[in-house]
Scaffold this motif. Sequence first.
Motif, PDB file in Angstrom:
ATOM      1  N   LEU A 199       2.587  -8.058  -8.302  1.00 21.91           N
ATOM      2  CA  LEU A 199       2.161  -6.673  -8.102  1.00 21.91           C
ATOM      3  C   LEU A 199       0.673  -6.588  -7.794  1.00 21.91           C
ATOM      4  CD1 LEU A 199       4.192  -4.965 -10.974  1.00 21.91           C
ATOM      5  CD2 LEU A 199       4.717  -4.994  -8.532  1.00 21.91           C
ATOM      6  N   LEU A 200      -0.124  -7.436  -8.445  1.00 23.36           N
ATOM      7  CA  LEU A 200      -1.553  -7.466  -8.151  1.00 23.36           C
ATOM      8  C   LEU A 200      -1.808  -7.914  -6.717  1.00 23.36           C
ATOM      9  CD1 LEU A 200      -4.472  -7.187  -9.124  1.00 23.36           C
ATOM     10  CD2 LEU A 200      -4.337  -9.553  -9.950  1.00 23.36           C
ATOM     11  N   GLY A 201      -1.040  -8.915  -6.259  1.00 23.56           N
ATOM     12  CA  GLY A 201      -1.170  -9.339  -4.865  1.00 23.56           C
ATOM     13  C   GLY A 201      -0.811  -8.229  -3.895  1.00 23.56           C
ATOM     14  N   GLY A 202       0.214  -7.437  -4.236  1.00 21.57           N
ATOM     15  CA  GLY A 202       0.561  -6.306  -3.380  1.00 21.57           C
ATOM     16  C   GLY A 202      -0.535  -5.262  -3.325  1.00 21.57           C
ATOM     17  N   LEU A 203      -1.175  -4.991  -4.470  1.00 24.03           N
ATOM     18  CA  LEU A 203      -2.277  -4.023  -4.489  1.00 24.03           C
ATOM     19  C   LEU A 203      -3.484  -4.538  -3.705  1.00 24.03           C
ATOM     20  CD1 LEU A 203      -2.134  -2.819  -8.206  1.00 24.03           C
ATOM     21  CD2 LEU A 203      -1.421  -1.554  -6.167  1.00 24.03           C
ATOM     22  N   ILE A 204      -3.778  -5.822  -3.836  1.00 17.89           N
ATOM     23  CA  ILE A 204      -4.904  -6.395  -3.091  1.00 17.89           C
ATOM     24  C   ILE A 204      -4.640  -6.330  -1.592  1.00 17.89           C
ATOM     25  CG2 ILE A 204      -6.194  -8.524  -2.659  1.00 17.89           C
ATOM     26  CD1 ILE A 204      -5.782  -9.251  -5.582  1.00 17.89           C
ATOM     27  N   ALA A 205      -3.394  -6.570  -1.191  1.00 21.04           N
ATOM     28  CA  ALA A 205      -3.064  -6.548   0.237  1.00 21.04           C
ATOM     29  C   ALA A 205      -3.307  -5.177   0.852  1.00 21.04           C
ATOM     30  CB  ALA A 205      -1.610  -6.973   0.441  1.00 21.04           C
ATOM     31  N   LEU A 206      -3.167  -4.119   0.066  1.00 25.02           N
ATOM     32  CA  LEU A 206      -3.378  -2.771   0.600  1.00 25.02           C
ATOM     33  C   LEU A 206      -4.830  -2.538   1.036  1.00 25.02           C
ATOM     34  CD1 LEU A 206      -1.265  -0.474  -1.755  1.00 25.02           C
ATOM     35  CD2 LEU A 206      -0.843  -1.006   0.648  1.00 25.02           C
ATOM     36  N   LEU A 207      -5.746  -3.346   0.512  1.00 24.83           N
ATOM     37  CA  LEU A 207      -7.158  -3.161   0.874  1.00 24.83           C
ATOM     38  C   LEU A 207      -7.411  -3.480   2.344  1.00 24.83           C
ATOM     39  CD1 LEU A 207      -8.867  -4.743  -2.263  1.00 24.83           C
ATOM     40  CD2 LEU A 207      -8.459  -2.322  -1.793  1.00 24.83           C
TER      41      LEU A 207
END
Length: 628
Positions: free
Chosen positions: A17-25
């Motif tokens: 989930l953290l990787g998904g949030l980082i990808a949104l940047l």
Amino acid sequence: MIQYLLDTIWLVPCYALLGGLIALLWSPGVNRLTGPRPAGYANLVMTFTSFIHSALALTGTWNHPPQEIFIPWLSTAGLNISIDIEVTSVNVAAMTVVCGLNFLAQIYAIGYMEMDWGWGRFFSLLGLFEGGLCCLALSNSLFCSYVVLEILTLGTYLLVGLWFSQPLVVTGARDAFLTKRIGDLILLMGVLGIYPLAQTWNYTDLAQWVQTANVNPTIISLVCLALIAGPMGKCAQFPLHLWLDEAMEGPVPSTILRNSVVVASGAWVLVELQPVFSLSPFVSSAMVAVGSVTAIGASLIAIAQIDVKRCQSYSVSAYMGLIFIAVGTQQNEAALLLVLSHALSAALLVMSTGGIVWNSITQDVTQLGGLWSRRPISGLAFIVGALGLIGFPPLGSFWALLKLADALWTTNPLLVGVIILVNALTAFSLTREFGLIWGGKAKQMSERSPEVFWPMILPMVILAGFVLHLPLILESFSLLPSWAVLNKDVALLLIWSSIFGVSIGGVIYLGDFIPKPVKLPLQPLQNLLAYDFYTPKLYRASIVLGVDLISKLTDIVDRFVVDGIVNLFGLISLGGGEGLKYSNSGQTQFYALTILLGVSLLGAFVTWQFWGDEFMHLMSASVSLLPQ
């Protein structure tokens, strides 16, 4: 070290989930300086971290008792909801498979979506998928599993609709979402219905409750029917099977996960709830019936499809039907083996044909051919994936199908016949697909179709190695039966059914004896299989038409009844106001007189009952005073 990894196993979904949030940047609307590619690399690092954590933790769970973790969530009005986590070898192994396949799918996506600007959104959704599937693997609560399944339904809708500027993509995403929502809504009824009976949603507690449960057979049957509706939608089982075909409009890298582990999410919930289903023989029989109809029907439909994605989508539904049979007959170990072997082989098949979709003009298998000399690595990967999906020894599906058929050999030989038939049809379908794509001579649409480049080749080769070595991995964990107790009759039936299907497909589609394209002797039968037994037309003529008529009726009632009443009062108020504006004279004494008259009339109306009684009393008194 291993114990610390086990104690923090709940971090694995958080990595994703953290990787998904980082990808949104690195979405186009947020970051325009570096381009979208860092989104993929950042998410890839977090997925690799999840894989390493779960793989190392797996070594510490083998031959150890289960560990349970309870995280309080909500406590109100006597209802206590917690996030229940169970750490076992099976759960952690499932999570390792999910993280590993997602890691390979993301490497594949780096090559497949090289020129796409939707990296941030795409890799973020892959992180959501991975996190949801890992949560589902660890969850020991039916309620939490339902929440995760809802998240996966939303993720499917967003991933299928990634290229939302294309009309077919929008239609496919909408149909997939609505079809799965039907199953999810009925599943919610079952989730809410089981709690008053068992007073728990914990899978372990439900298994203990079943041993002493004394419930009404009709009630538990209805609840169990509702509980299998959600997995039917997730596993693309009849009559909720059409969404998987529509979802093929999405990007191929997301199809890798959808065809392998996402469809298996419903099967995972079925296995967890199997003790509850044992309370209702009727529901167990219904699961077997649904699985048998879907397995045979989808296998027949697959051999008449011409789109490379549709051929594989119906094979997935057929295999999930076998898993329904396994759970319905209480063969949980066979069901889990089927899930594992299918996940690896189905993902490899999607990778091998994904390159054709990526750099070919068409994905119509009847217009392809002769790609063996141009795409040898993809062709070899397809062969390995196909052999890993059928009863071909010594690969994984052979042992899974053998375990299931052996358990049913004496109790239900008819289901053994279903398994053998589906295996033969799947072998024929995959051989047909291979012959039309890689066999024969190159056609106009396939003359310029080179092999894909290394980001798409690397995960394909790695996954092919895992498919080939799956029996050795299972043997190292003592999960394969010994040759001494092997049912030779069932094994030979499986092997000969695979040989029969491959041989017939090879003669027809790899040889020059029969002209192409091949059609069945009866055109109505050809159309029946090609058009999915006309189920889309039946849906349009029944469910879609019914919803349309109800919507139109609701619109009429809303516009002419509800709005009509509101508009009537509005017109009365408007007419009254228009009439009163002509009585305005500007004289204060006239307004005072009007108010006084209005108040008098209102007072007379309110006190009418009192004055009426007094009037009647005076009248009666007057009559009594009159001379007799």
